[in-house]
Write an enzyme that holds these catalytic residues in place. Structure first.
Site, PDB file in Angstrom:
ATOM      1  N   ASN A   1       0.841  -1.200   0.000  1.00 32.59           N
ATOM      2  CA  ASN A   1       0.000   0.000   0.000  1.00 32.59           C
ATOM      3  C   ASN A   1       0.877   1.251   0.000  1.00 32.59           C
ATOM      4  O   ASN A   1       1.976   1.270   0.569  1.00 32.59           O
ATOM      5  CB  ASN A   1      -1.017  -0.001   1.146  1.00 32.59           C
TER       6      ASN A   1
ATOM      7  N   GLU B   1      -3.089  -4.610  -2.909  1.00 32.55           N
ATOM      8  CA  GLU B   1      -3.619  -5.557  -3.897  1.00 32.55           C
ATOM      9  C   GLU B   1      -3.675  -4.914  -5.280  1.00 32.55           C
ATOM     10  O   GLU B   1      -3.328  -5.527  -6.294  1.00 32.55           O
ATOM     11  CB  GLU B   1      -5.041  -5.994  -3.511  1.00 32.55           C
TER      12      GLU B   1
HETATM   13  N1  THU Z   1      -5.238  -1.357   2.734  1.00 29.33           N
HETATM   14  C1  THU Z   1      -4.713  -2.205   1.793  1.00 29.33           C
HETATM   15  O1  THU Z   1      -3.608  -1.981   1.295  1.00 29.33           O
HETATM   16  N2  THU Z   1      -5.451  -3.285   1.417  1.00 29.33           N
HETATM   17  C2  THU Z   1      -6.671  -3.611   1.932  1.00 29.33           C
HETATM   18  O2  THU Z   1      -7.311  -4.549   1.487  1.00 29.33           O
HETATM   19  C3  THU Z   1      -7.228  -2.829   3.040  1.00 29.33           C
HETATM   20  C4  THU Z   1      -6.548  -1.536   3.332  1.00 29.33           C
HETATM   21  C5  THU Z   1      -4.440  -0.205   3.146  1.00 29.33           C
HETATM   22  C6  THU Z   1      -4.955   1.134   2.714  1.00 29.33           C
HETATM   23  C7  THU Z   1      -4.353   2.042   3.753  1.00 29.33           C
HETATM   24  O3  THU Z   1      -3.033   2.390   3.364  1.00 29.33           O
HETATM   25  C8  THU Z   1      -4.267   1.171   4.996  1.00 29.33           C
HETATM   26  O4  THU Z   1      -4.374  -0.157   4.556  1.00 29.33           O
HETATM   27  C9  THU Z   1      -5.320   1.471   6.037  1.00 29.33           C
HETATM   28  O5  THU Z   1      -6.576   1.435   5.481  1.00 29.33           O
END
Ligand code: THU
Length: 131
Positions: A40, A53
């Site tokens: 992320n 993802e």
């Molecule tokens: N996040 C993801 O990378 N994947 C997910 O399926 C859920 C949330 C990230 C987005 C943000 O940077 C952090 O987790 C908190 O929401």
């Protein structure tokens, strides 16, 4: 699938999360066995944040891959992490309903679902009868 989970765990270390401090790693598996990783990436304008993802899937699409047979996702969560709705929708674009989504956490808990189980009755233009 161990290799895919290991790739997602390595990707987890690359997360750019100065705001939430919640790192996520992901890895997708192509039909010819290639793995693309994503983490992320957050932004000071919070809504510009992108999930691990989608980074993994979009990197693969840029390299010419339009189908993934599996995706592994890892987070530092009590139970195996659960992907957000937006990422589930993107999975339906590049994965078949029966393809596998492997959810894990740093402790090694693993849950496995099909794409269809995670997003039933999903929207798709591919089978839109009105054309
Ligand atoms: N996040 C993801 O990378 N994947 C997910 O399926 C859920 C949330 C990230 C987005 C943000 O940077 C952090 O987790 C908190 O929401």
């Amino acid at each position: 699938m161990d290799k895919l989970i290991e790739a997602a765990r390595k990707a987890w270390q690359q997360a750019y999360v100065p705001y939430s401090h919640f790192a996520v790693g992901a890895a997708v598996l192509t039909d010819d066995g290639k793995i693309f990783q994503g983490c992320n990436i957050e932004n000071g304008s919070y809504s510009m944040t992108i999930c691990a993802e989608r980074v993994a899937m979009f990197k693969a699409v840029y390299e010419g891959y339009h189908h993934f047979k599996a995706i592994a996702i890892v987070g530092d969560t009590h139970e195996a992490i659960s992907p957000c709705g937006a990422c589930r929708q993107v999975m339906t674009e590049f994965m078949q309903p029966e393809d596998q989504v492997i959810l894990t956490n740093l402790q090694g808990d693993v849950k496995q679902f099909s794409v269809a189980e995670l997003l039933p009755y999903s929207f798709s233009l591919k089978d839109d009868p009105i054309k």
